[in-house]
Scaffold this motif. Structure first.
Motif, mmCIF file in Angstrom:
data_model
loop_
_atom_site.group_PDB
_atom_site.id
_atom_site.type_symbol
_atom_site.label_atom_id
_atom_site.label_comp_id
_atom_site.label_asym_id
_atom_site.label_seq_id
_atom_site.Cartn_x
_atom_site.Cartn_y
_atom_site.Cartn_z
ATOM 1 N N TYR A 6 -94.846 -39.778 -36.067
ATOM 2 C CA TYR A 6 -94.794 -40.972 -36.984
ATOM 3 C C TYR A 6 -95.653 -40.550 -38.826
ATOM 4 C CZ TYR A 6 -96.968 -45.255 -40.604
ATOM 5 O OH TYR A 6 -96.947 -46.376 -40.731
ATOM 6 N N ALA A 7 -96.696 -39.076 -38.652
ATOM 7 C CA ALA A 7 -96.460 -38.706 -40.020
ATOM 8 C C ALA A 7 -94.930 -37.860 -40.243
ATOM 9 C CB ALA A 7 -97.650 -37.246 -39.742
ATOM 10 N N THR A 8 -93.973 -37.747 -39.690
ATOM 11 C CA THR A 8 -93.433 -36.998 -40.503
ATOM 12 C C THR A 8 -91.830 -38.423 -40.731
ATOM 13 O OG1 THR A 8 -93.246 -35.099 -39.183
ATOM 14 C CG2 THR A 8 -91.588 -35.689 -39.768
ATOM 15 N N TRP A 9 -91.569 -39.458 -39.651
ATOM 16 C CA TRP A 9 -90.691 -39.988 -39.704
ATOM 17 C C TRP A 9 -91.222 -41.751 -40.225
ATOM 18 C CZ3 TRP A 9 -85.775 -38.885 -36.269
ATOM 19 C CH2 TRP A 9 -85.396 -37.732 -36.758
ATOM 20 N N GLY A 10 -92.603 -41.578 -40.135
ATOM 21 C CA GLY A 10 -93.318 -43.389 -39.724
ATOM 22 C C GLY A 10 -92.660 -44.120 -38.615
ATOM 23 N N TRP A 11 -92.019 -45.060 -38.830
ATOM 24 C CA TRP A 11 -91.851 -45.999 -37.536
ATOM 25 C C TRP A 11 -90.441 -45.254 -36.950
ATOM 26 C CZ3 TRP A 11 -95.210 -49.206 -34.852
ATOM 27 C CH2 TRP A 11 -96.149 -49.268 -35.603
ATOM 28 N N ALA A 12 -89.129 -44.439 -38.112
ATOM 29 C CA ALA A 12 -88.210 -44.218 -37.701
ATOM 30 C C ALA A 12 -88.833 -43.865 -36.132
ATOM 31 C CB ALA A 12 -87.496 -43.699 -38.796
ATOM 32 N N GLY A 13 -89.428 -42.535 -36.479
ATOM 33 C CA GLY A 13 -89.169 -41.637 -35.086
ATOM 34 C C GLY A 13 -90.022 -42.958 -33.401
ATOM 35 N N THR A 68 -91.811 -49.180 -24.917
ATOM 36 C CA THR A 68 -91.583 -48.189 -25.205
ATOM 37 C C THR A 68 -90.772 -48.101 -23.745
ATOM 38 O OG1 THR A 68 -92.688 -47.531 -27.246
ATOM 39 C CG2 THR A 68 -91.184 -45.809 -25.179
ATOM 40 N N PHE A 69 -91.002 -47.989 -22.680
ATOM 41 C CA PHE A 69 -91.380 -47.374 -21.376
ATOM 42 C C PHE A 69 -90.501 -49.003 -20.922
ATOM 43 C CE2 PHE A 69 -92.435 -49.157 -16.656
ATOM 44 C CZ PHE A 69 -91.589 -48.030 -15.774
ATOM 45 N N ALA A 70 -90.275 -50.461 -21.139
ATOM 46 C CA ALA A 70 -89.589 -51.166 -20.966
ATOM 47 C C ALA A 70 -88.102 -51.281 -21.512
ATOM 48 C CB ALA A 70 -89.751 -52.639 -21.623
ATOM 49 N N TYR A 80 -98.872 -40.404 -31.500
ATOM 50 C CA TYR A 80 -97.998 -40.066 -32.184
ATOM 51 C C TYR A 80 -97.253 -40.140 -32.989
ATOM 52 C CZ TYR A 80 -95.689 -35.573 -33.592
ATOM 53 O OH TYR A 80 -93.887 -34.961 -33.855
ATOM 54 N N PHE A 81 -97.209 -40.820 -32.224
ATOM 55 C CA PHE A 81 -95.669 -42.295 -32.659
ATOM 56 C C PHE A 81 -96.857 -43.223 -33.212
ATOM 57 C CE2 PHE A 81 -93.309 -39.845 -29.432
ATOM 58 C CZ PHE A 81 -92.562 -39.528 -30.409
ATOM 59 N N GLN A 82 -97.605 -43.738 -33.792
ATOM 60 C CA GLN A 82 -98.255 -44.997 -34.356
ATOM 61 C C GLN A 82 -98.771 -44.552 -35.183
ATOM 62 O OE1 GLN A 82 -99.297 -47.137 -30.633
ATOM 63 N NE2 GLN A 82 -97.616 -47.186 -29.649
ATOM 64 N N PRO A 83 -99.320 -45.518 -35.758
ATOM 65 C CA PRO A 83 -99.813 -44.895 -37.042
ATOM 66 C C PRO A 83 -102.089 -45.552 -36.357
ATOM 67 C CG PRO A 83 -99.042 -47.142 -37.550
ATOM 68 C CD PRO A 83 -98.335 -47.021 -36.763
#
Length: 433
Positions: free
Chosen positions: A102-109, A54-56, A36-39
């Motif tokens: 990602y669909a809304t904010w791109g990589w910013a999400g 993301t976990f680290a 959901y957060f990646q292309p």
């Protein structure tokens, strides 16, 4: 134990449980929806690596928080420091539940998710750095080993709790693709639950927990203390180095056996997400008993001796069990058998944490106890928290799914060395004149 000691132990257990619930939100709740957060065009290996990062970032934030809040706890008190820390990570968790993808904010999400995980990690480091010393300072010496194990065992309880919340969602909601119900909004529910648990714990701690009498009775006035500076002198710095080696070994076990497993099973070995979550829930229920058993053995036979034996078991038995579990699944074998072997590897490799909390708290005097414990516990996590990059490097010489095995062996070696370098602490007196 007196009622105040029981309340402090329960509070430390609950706080640690909420802490770990929030830490493993990405591993359990977000792993099936990380796309959901990646292309959609990225490779499975890069997808797994970004998931690990993301976990680290949370684990990297914890050392920063332990240094800040350890000093605060030694100067202004364990109770006030805990309340500030819990409020901070509760707000961060709630904000993550509202992030677009990602669909809304791109990589910013994904960037905002990582930033909030880092900030939340800072406050999480403050929670256990303050609440755990308060709990152990309140209990009698003869009960310290089992209380320390009980507090540390909040980890598997937190993992079980998040699995119980996530499993029904995975079963009821469609989860295929970035536009599925689980990917768009289902994963947010466990994050909201984590925020609510943080609010509930804050209220309980505020209403029920007294300040540590050992800290209040410490001989040096709190306002004059410079705990971080004092940790760099004499016996304290030697103990800090020894604890760093020991905890680096224990953290490598966690990062190799626990952190990558969900993603490895789902993304690399193509196992069903619901079955993986259910199996890991069972494994962590067994791990809870392992924590308490190791705490009992440490109280009876000595913390140092049991840590040395446990480290040897991690580097041999645990590594072999993990290797066999991956081999079975990689060859299309029986999932249940593989997860039984994984559970053996988990319990042998991670149960020594049932001794680690009390061992570190006994290692430092009251005036620097929170700082020493927090820094030793958390800064030793920095090198192991880069496990995703070590796995990526090892994948050039072995299949990616097998890369945790060398890290498990390294964990056992460091644990044995760290325990051998240190003293026995079982008879330490917390009270100061």
């Amino acid at each position: 134990m007196p009622p105040s000691a029981k309340r402090a132990a329960r509070a430390a257990f609950l706080g640690f449980g909420v802490d770990y619930f929030d830490i493993y939100l990405p591993v359990v709740a977000l792993a099936p929806a990380i796309h959901y957060f990646q292309p959609t065009s990225i490779s499975p290996t890069l997808e797994s690596t970004l998931f690990y990062v993301t976990f680290a970032v949370t684990l990297i934030g914890r050392p920063i928080g332990s240094a800040i809040f350890g000093s605060l706890s030694d100067k202004i008190g364990r109770r006030r420091s805990t309340l500030i820390a819990v409020a901070g990570f509760t707000v961060a968790t709630m904000l993550m539940a509202a992030l677009p993808g990602y669909a809304t904010w791109g990589w910013a999400g994904l960037g905002c998710l990582m930033a909030l995980r880092l900030i939340g990690g800072v406050f999480m480091g403050g929670e256990y750095t303050s609440a755990n010393p308060l709990a152990l300072e309140a209990c009698p010496k003869s009960r310290r080993g089992i209380v320390g194990a009980f507090v540390a065992a909040a980890y598997p309880v937190g993992y079980i709790a998040i699995s119980v919340v996530t499993l029904p969602l995975l079963a009821w909601l469609p989860k295929a693709g970035p536009g599925s119900a689980y990917s768009v909004w289902g994963w947010r529910i466990p994050f909201v639950v984590g925020g609510i648990l943080g609010l509930a714990f804050f209220w309980y701690f505020y209403r029920s927990i007294e300040e540590s009498k050992v800290w209040q009775a410490s001989s040096e006035p709190a306002k004059r203390r410079q705990p971080i500076r004092e940790l760099g002198r004499g016996t304290n710095v030697r103990r800090l180095v020894q604890a760093f080696v020991l905890m680096s070994g224990l953290w490598f076990a966690v990062q190799a056996i626990i952190s990558p497993t969900s993603s490895l099973l789902i993304n690399s070995l193509k196992q069903d997400p619901g079955a993986v979550t259910a199996a890991l829930l069972f494994s962590n229920a067994v791990l809870f008993a392992g924590y308490l058993w190791l705490g009992h053995l440490g109280q009876r036979y000595g913390r140092r001796k049991v840590l040395i034996i446990a480290g040897a078991g991690t580097g041999t038995v645990s590594a072999v069990m993990f290797l066999l579990a991956v081999s079975i699944l990689d060859g299309g074998g029986n999932f249940v058998l593989a997860m039984v072997l994984y559970t053996v590897a988990l319990v042998i490799g991670v149960s020594p944490y049932g001794i680690a909390t009390v061992y570190l708290l006994e290692a430092f005097p009251t005036r620097v106890r929170a700082s020493g414990y927090g820094i030793a516990y958390s800064f030793s996590l920095i090198i192991p928290s880069c496990y995703s990059f070590y796995m990526l490097g090892l994948s050039s010489v072995m299949p990616y799914a097998y890369t945790p095995v060398p890290l498990i062996v390294l964990s056992g070696v460091l644990t044995v060395i760290g325990a051998k370098l240190g003293p026995e602490t079982r008879d330490t007196e917390f009270a100061e004149a």
